[in-house]
Design a protein around this motif. Structure first.
Motif, mmCIF file in Angstrom:
data_model
loop_
_atom_site.group_PDB
_atom_site.id
_atom_site.type_symbol
_atom_site.label_atom_id
_atom_site.label_comp_id
_atom_site.label_asym_id
_atom_site.label_seq_id
_atom_site.Cartn_x
_atom_site.Cartn_y
_atom_site.Cartn_z
ATOM 1 N N ILE A 3 0.843 -1.161 0.249
ATOM 2 C CA ILE A 3 -0.140 0.007 -0.045
ATOM 3 C C ILE A 3 0.725 1.060 0.009
ATOM 4 O O ILE A 3 1.964 1.220 0.401
ATOM 5 C CB ILE A 3 -1.004 0.066 1.216
ATOM 6 C CG1 ILE A 3 -0.175 0.132 2.466
ATOM 7 C CG2 ILE A 3 -2.024 -1.099 1.158
ATOM 8 C CD1 ILE A 3 -1.059 0.232 3.665
ATOM 9 N N ASP A 10 -9.514 4.161 2.147
ATOM 10 C CA ASP A 10 -9.616 2.922 1.693
ATOM 11 C C ASP A 10 -8.450 2.278 2.383
ATOM 12 O O ASP A 10 -8.623 0.981 2.948
ATOM 13 C CB ASP A 10 -9.481 2.807 0.342
ATOM 14 C CG ASP A 10 -10.612 3.044 -0.585
ATOM 15 O OD1 ASP A 10 -11.657 3.002 -0.091
ATOM 16 O OD2 ASP A 10 -10.457 3.321 -1.893
ATOM 17 N N THR A 11 -7.326 3.090 2.437
ATOM 18 C CA THR A 11 -6.213 2.304 3.177
ATOM 19 C C THR A 11 -6.419 2.153 4.690
ATOM 20 O O THR A 11 -5.976 1.032 5.364
ATOM 21 C CB THR A 11 -4.855 3.233 2.906
ATOM 22 O OG1 THR A 11 -4.737 3.393 1.578
ATOM 23 C CG2 THR A 11 -3.615 2.726 3.724
ATOM 24 N N LYS A 14 -8.641 -1.048 5.301
ATOM 25 C CA LYS A 14 -7.778 -2.312 4.978
ATOM 26 C C LYS A 14 -7.158 -2.530 6.308
ATOM 27 O O LYS A 14 -7.006 -3.424 6.707
ATOM 28 C CB LYS A 14 -6.919 -2.104 3.715
ATOM 29 C CG LYS A 14 -7.582 -2.233 2.517
ATOM 30 C CD LYS A 14 -6.528 -2.392 1.502
ATOM 31 C CE LYS A 14 -7.010 -2.451 0.098
ATOM 32 N NZ LYS A 14 -6.120 -2.574 -1.006
ATOM 33 N N ILE A 15 -6.418 -1.703 6.964
ATOM 34 C CA ILE A 15 -5.533 -1.739 8.076
ATOM 35 C C ILE A 15 -6.542 -2.139 9.329
ATOM 36 O O ILE A 15 -6.146 -2.875 9.971
ATOM 37 C CB ILE A 15 -4.647 -0.328 8.188
ATOM 38 C CG1 ILE A 15 -3.613 -0.336 7.228
ATOM 39 C CG2 ILE A 15 -4.209 -0.431 9.613
ATOM 40 C CD1 ILE A 15 -3.012 1.181 7.442
ATOM 41 N N LYS A 17 -9.386 -3.235 9.165
ATOM 42 C CA LYS A 17 -9.989 -4.694 9.039
ATOM 43 C C LYS A 17 -9.038 -5.619 9.508
ATOM 44 O O LYS A 17 -9.427 -6.927 9.882
ATOM 45 C CB LYS A 17 -10.447 -4.849 7.512
ATOM 46 C CG LYS A 17 -11.826 -4.108 7.262
ATOM 47 C CD LYS A 17 -12.317 -4.455 6.254
ATOM 48 C CE LYS A 17 -13.885 -4.034 5.804
ATOM 49 N NZ LYS A 17 -14.438 -4.501 4.316
ATOM 50 N N ALA A 18 -7.585 -5.556 8.879
ATOM 51 C CA ALA A 18 -6.812 -6.484 9.202
ATOM 52 C C ALA A 18 -6.271 -6.737 10.662
ATOM 53 O O ALA A 18 -6.136 -7.716 11.165
ATOM 54 C CB ALA A 18 -5.573 -6.058 8.401
ATOM 55 N N THR A 60 -3.808 -11.442 4.574
ATOM 56 C CA THR A 60 -4.693 -10.363 4.822
ATOM 57 C C THR A 60 -3.767 -9.006 5.516
ATOM 58 O O THR A 60 -3.947 -8.041 5.129
ATOM 59 C CB THR A 60 -5.682 -10.619 5.912
ATOM 60 O OG1 THR A 60 -6.532 -11.651 5.653
ATOM 61 C CG2 THR A 60 -6.402 -9.546 6.461
ATOM 62 N N GLU A 63 -1.641 -7.634 2.495
ATOM 63 C CA GLU A 63 -2.364 -6.836 1.551
ATOM 64 C C GLU A 63 -2.637 -5.340 2.260
ATOM 65 O O GLU A 63 -3.030 -4.491 1.547
ATOM 66 C CB GLU A 63 -3.765 -7.603 1.082
ATOM 67 C CG GLU A 63 -3.591 -8.716 0.185
ATOM 68 C CD GLU A 63 -4.593 -9.493 -0.121
ATOM 69 O OE1 GLU A 63 -5.693 -9.059 0.541
ATOM 70 O OE2 GLU A 63 -4.470 -10.400 -1.022
ATOM 71 N N ALA A 64 -2.844 -5.687 3.698
ATOM 72 C CA ALA A 64 -3.067 -4.098 4.297
ATOM 73 C C ALA A 64 -1.660 -3.322 4.435
ATOM 74 O O ALA A 64 -1.740 -2.346 4.957
ATOM 75 C CB ALA A 64 -3.548 -4.403 5.860
#
Length: 96
Positions: A3, A10-11, A14-15, A17-18, A60, A63-64
């Motif tokens: 990232i 959006d970033t 993701k963070i 959620k991870a 996961t 990807e974050a």
């Protein structure tokens, strides 16, 4: 996939959620406490998770942008992406 270190919504999603899973928090805690690159299998053993489950959690986190993973022969090594934590969650690692 990595990232960009910009604070887009959006970033951040993701963070967060991870990090919204106890197993992934344990993986981050293990990597932070060891403070070195570790084999993914070694982290999985310490956290008592199966290989397939560990693979899902590592993907996961990767990807974050919270960890980096490199492959050497058949072994994958991972470490914390401290720059991402410093940019998005300063002080988080120290709170573990």
């Amino acid at each position: 996939m990595t990232i960009e270190l910009t604070k887009s919504d959006d970033t951040l999603v993701k963070i967060f959620k991870a990090l919204a899973d106890p197993t992934r928090i344990e993986i981050i805690r293990t990597l932070y406490n060891k403070d070195k690159e570790m084999a993914c299998g070694e982290v999985g053993e310490i956290c008592a998770i199966s290989k397939s489950n560990a693979s899902y959690h590592f993907r996961t986190l990767r990807e974050a942008g919270l960890i980096t993973v490199r492959k050497d022969a058949q072994t994958r090594y991972t470490k914390i992406n401290k720059a991402a934590f410093a940019a998005f969650l300063p002080g988080f690692l120290e709170s573990l």
